[in-house]
Design an enzyme around this catalytic site. Structure first.
Site, PDB file in Angstrom:
ATOM      1  N   ASP A  13       0.848  -1.214  -0.100  1.00  0.00           N
ATOM      2  CA  ASP A  13      -0.172   0.044  -0.280  1.00  0.00           C
ATOM      3  C   ASP A  13       0.788   1.319  -0.089  1.00  0.00           C
ATOM      4  O   ASP A  13       0.166   2.330   0.536  1.00  0.00           O
ATOM      5  CB  ASP A  13      -0.967  -0.140   1.365  1.00  0.00           C
ATOM      6  CG  ASP A  13      -1.698  -1.344   1.269  1.00  0.00           C
ATOM      7  OD1 ASP A  13      -2.263  -1.671   0.240  1.00  0.00           O
ATOM      8  OD2 ASP A  13      -2.076  -1.825   2.320  1.00  0.00           O
ATOM      9  N   LYS A  16       2.424   2.223  -4.958  1.00  0.00           N
ATOM     10  CA  LYS A  16       3.120   1.717  -6.282  1.00  0.00           C
ATOM     11  C   LYS A  16       2.616   2.119  -7.558  1.00  0.00           C
ATOM     12  O   LYS A  16       3.101   2.402  -8.657  1.00  0.00           O
ATOM     13  CB  LYS A  16       3.447   0.350  -6.384  1.00  0.00           C
ATOM     14  CG  LYS A  16       4.388   0.005  -4.960  1.00  0.00           C
ATOM     15  CD  LYS A  16       4.505  -1.620  -5.044  1.00  0.00           C
ATOM     16  CE  LYS A  16       3.133  -2.411  -4.337  1.00  0.00           C
ATOM     17  NZ  LYS A  16       2.507  -2.125  -3.307  1.00  0.00           N
ATOM     18  N   GLN A 225       2.146  -5.578  -3.268  1.00  0.00           N
ATOM     19  CA  GLN A 225       2.230  -6.028  -1.910  1.00  0.00           C
ATOM     20  C   GLN A 225       3.634  -5.269  -1.440  1.00  0.00           C
ATOM     21  O   GLN A 225       3.938  -4.191  -2.103  1.00  0.00           O
ATOM     22  CB  GLN A 225       2.491  -7.805  -1.380  1.00  0.00           C
ATOM     23  CG  GLN A 225       1.001  -8.201  -1.188  1.00  0.00           C
ATOM     24  CD  GLN A 225       0.533  -8.500  -2.523  1.00  0.00           C
ATOM     25  OE1 GLN A 225       1.492  -9.351  -3.356  1.00  0.00           O
ATOM     26  NE2 GLN A 225      -0.849  -8.469  -3.093  1.00  0.00           N
TER      27      GLN A 225
HETATM   28  P1  IMP Z   1      -2.971 -12.791   1.464  1.00  0.00           P
HETATM   29  O1  IMP Z   1      -2.193 -12.138   0.393  1.00  0.00           O
HETATM   30  O2  IMP Z   1      -4.394 -12.227   1.083  1.00  0.00           O
HETATM   31  O3  IMP Z   1      -2.660 -14.204   1.804  1.00  0.00           O
HETATM   32  O4  IMP Z   1      -2.551 -12.059   2.805  1.00  0.00           O
HETATM   33  C1  IMP Z   1      -1.518 -12.136   3.531  1.00  0.00           C
HETATM   34  C2  IMP Z   1      -1.006 -10.697   4.577  1.00  0.00           C
HETATM   35  O5  IMP Z   1      -0.673  -9.876   3.251  1.00  0.00           O
HETATM   36  C3  IMP Z   1      -2.268 -10.287   5.081  1.00  0.00           C
HETATM   37  O6  IMP Z   1      -1.407  -9.365   6.095  1.00  0.00           O
HETATM   38  C4  IMP Z   1      -2.730  -9.067   4.235  1.00  0.00           C
HETATM   39  O7  IMP Z   1      -3.515  -8.013   4.772  1.00  0.00           O
HETATM   40  C5  IMP Z   1      -1.571  -8.483   3.393  1.00  0.00           C
HETATM   41  N1  IMP Z   1      -1.552  -8.311   1.964  1.00  0.00           N
HETATM   42  C6  IMP Z   1      -2.060  -8.920   1.044  1.00  0.00           C
HETATM   43  N2  IMP Z   1      -1.934  -7.947   0.120  1.00  0.00           N
HETATM   44  C7  IMP Z   1      -1.658  -6.798   0.375  1.00  0.00           C
HETATM   45  C8  IMP Z   1      -1.758  -5.670  -0.330  1.00  0.00           C
HETATM   46  O8  IMP Z   1      -1.765  -5.552  -1.542  1.00  0.00           O
HETATM   47  N3  IMP Z   1      -1.506  -4.599   0.378  1.00  0.00           N
HETATM   48  C9  IMP Z   1      -1.191  -4.701   1.686  1.00  0.00           C
HETATM   49  N4  IMP Z   1      -1.275  -5.768   2.279  1.00  0.00           N
HETATM   50  C10 IMP Z   1      -1.635  -6.936   1.825  1.00  0.00           C
END
Ligand code: IMP
Length: 429
Positions: A13, A16, A225
């Site tokens: 976040d 980017k 991410q």
């Molecule tokens: P997942 O990618 O849905 O498995 O989530 C794993 C962790 O990554 C969690 O803490 C999410 O909040 C974080 N996360 C996944 N995608 C993003 C993103 O685009 N921005 C910020 N945090 C993310």
């Protein structure tokens, strides 16, 4: 134009999307290389706000090729909705400007089901995932039972792969997670249709990118991410399941490291994090809320409030080293206007010692207390400033302090969400 990898240098976040959108003006191809629709890249063009989950930010520019690499995971229903939304808004999206690697793994309904059910079962110990099935799809990829785009678009192959994997996943869903089995027929029917539509976009992305490079083309690799959410180098287990680091650009597209010229790290002027996991410079209470409100810190994918904290130089130095960050883009500097003084985290107190390096153990990180250096803030609204030298002294010093603490030069500073609210300080290194 050099070949550039743009990565998030914190926990995601960082903004980017708007940086990629700007840089994409000068390149031929924009390639996403990891993650899926857990990402939400927000771009503001005039009055219009576009949030992209799967599509590379280059899709918003004419005459650019956008590419989804093999390291990305694709939820076809979501992708096709995104494509339809952009077309309705007047953007062109077809196989002349969008290609998807035939090696890209497909997010299936059982991945979403498992993700959500597991988090619910874990309760307190949950990761705080986005619930999009990201962990389970990468898990299937590593377990060698995944379904790739090449499989999806071949009806016989898809039938066989789905029958095989669904039997196993249904056993897991019913016996371990206590859920209901998913129907082969309805998944096969729905996903075969997706395969039919996606066929036109499918190609050997590695071959395409390497050919473009050999003909003098340039590529911008768009990370999703952030470095601290990387499966290997992030704050494991509170990470996503892909290679969000700069190295992922190579494994996620099939382009070699020798072709990368620049790694641009994007970091906010402060820090945010969504989901669970340690966050040493987190600000609790009213001051954290003040930052959240000023920065509109709510997830663009899930709408969840983001945890907010001060700039963490220890974490950023770690991200810079492990990713070879050669330039920084600092976003949302305008959000700090009005803070009389600002804290910068320059070390961690851990069991009586002061650490200046980032601990690899998540439990050690959770015990770390921030060591702050307090610097003067500024009261002026900076959002209409057009030259770095016109920024208030406090803001200029803050940026110079980030360079000093991280050892990396700042290339750009953003002062608002729209395309023009950005100052360039130096050439991309
Ligand atoms: P997942 O990618 O849905 O498995 O989530 C794993 C962790 O990554 C969690 O803490 C999410 O909040 C974080 N996360 C996944 N995608 C993003 C993103 O685009 N921005 C910020 N945090 C993310």
């Amino acid at each position: 134009m050099p070949n550039i990898v743009v990565i998030g240098a914190q926990w995601g976040d960082e903004g980017k999307g708007r940086i990629v959108d700007l840089l994409s003006k000068g390149v031929d191809i924009v390639a996403r290389y990891q993650g899926g629709n857990n990402a939400g890249h927000t771009i503001v063009i005039g009055e219009e706000k576009v949030i992209l989950h799967h599509l590379p930010s280059g899709i918003l520019r004419e005459n650019k090729l956008s590419v989804i690499g093999n390291g990305v995971v694709v939820d076809p229903g979501v992708l096709l909705k995104e494509v339809a939304g952009l077309r309705a808004a007047g953007y062109r999206v077809d196989s002349s400007n969008l290609r998807i690697s035939d090696r890209t793994h497909i997010i299936m309904p059982y991945h979403r089901e498992i993700d959500v059910a597991r988090e619910a079962l874990k309760g307190e110990g949950k990761i705080g995932t986005t619930g999009r099935g990201i962990g389970p799809v990468y898990e299937d990829k590593a377990a060698r039972r995944g379904i790739k785009l090449a499989d999806l678009i071949d009806p016989e192959c898809f039938r066989e792969r789905l029958a095989d994997v669904l039997e196993e996943r249904n056993a897991y869903i019913t016996k371990v997670l206590g859920g209901e089995p998913l129907s082969f027929d309805s998944i096969y029917e729905e996903y075969s249709e997706y395969g039919e539509i996606l066929k036109e976009f499918s190609c050997d992305v590695s071959g395409l990118l390497n050919k473009a490079l050999s003909e003098g083309g340039s590529i911008l690799f768009e990370g999703a991410q952030g470095a601290l959410l990387d499966i290997d180098l992030g704050t494991y287990p509170y990470v996503t399941s892909s290679s969000a680091s700069s190295g992922g650009a190579c494994t996620g597209t099939g382009v070699s490291p020798t072709k990368i010229d620049v790694v641009l790290g994007v970091a906010k002027a402060y820090t945010t994090r969504v989901g669970e996991g340690p966050f040493p410079s987190e600000i609790h209470g009213d001051e954290g809320k003040r930052l959240r409100d000023a920065g509109a810190e709510y997830g663009s994918t899930t709408g969840r409030p983001r945890r907010c904290g001060w700039f963490d130089a220890v974490a950023l130095r770690y991200a810079a080293t492990t990713n070879g960050i050669s330039s920084l883009a600092i976003t949302k500097l305008d959000v700090l206007s009005g803070f009389e003084s600002i804290n910068m985290c320059v070390g961690y107190k851990y069991r009586g010692e002061t650490l200046t390096t980032f601990p690899s153990s998540c439990s050690a990180l959770a015990e770390c207390e921030p060591v702050y250096e307090e610097v003067p803030g500024w009261s002026e609204n900076v959002s209409d400033v057009t030259e770095f030298e016109e920024l208030p002294e406090g803001a200029r010093n803050y940026i110079r302090k980030i360079e000093e603490l991280t050892g990396v030069g700042v290339h750009a500073v953003s002062l608002g969400p729209s395309r023009e609210k950005i100052l360039f300080l130096s050439e991309l290194a």
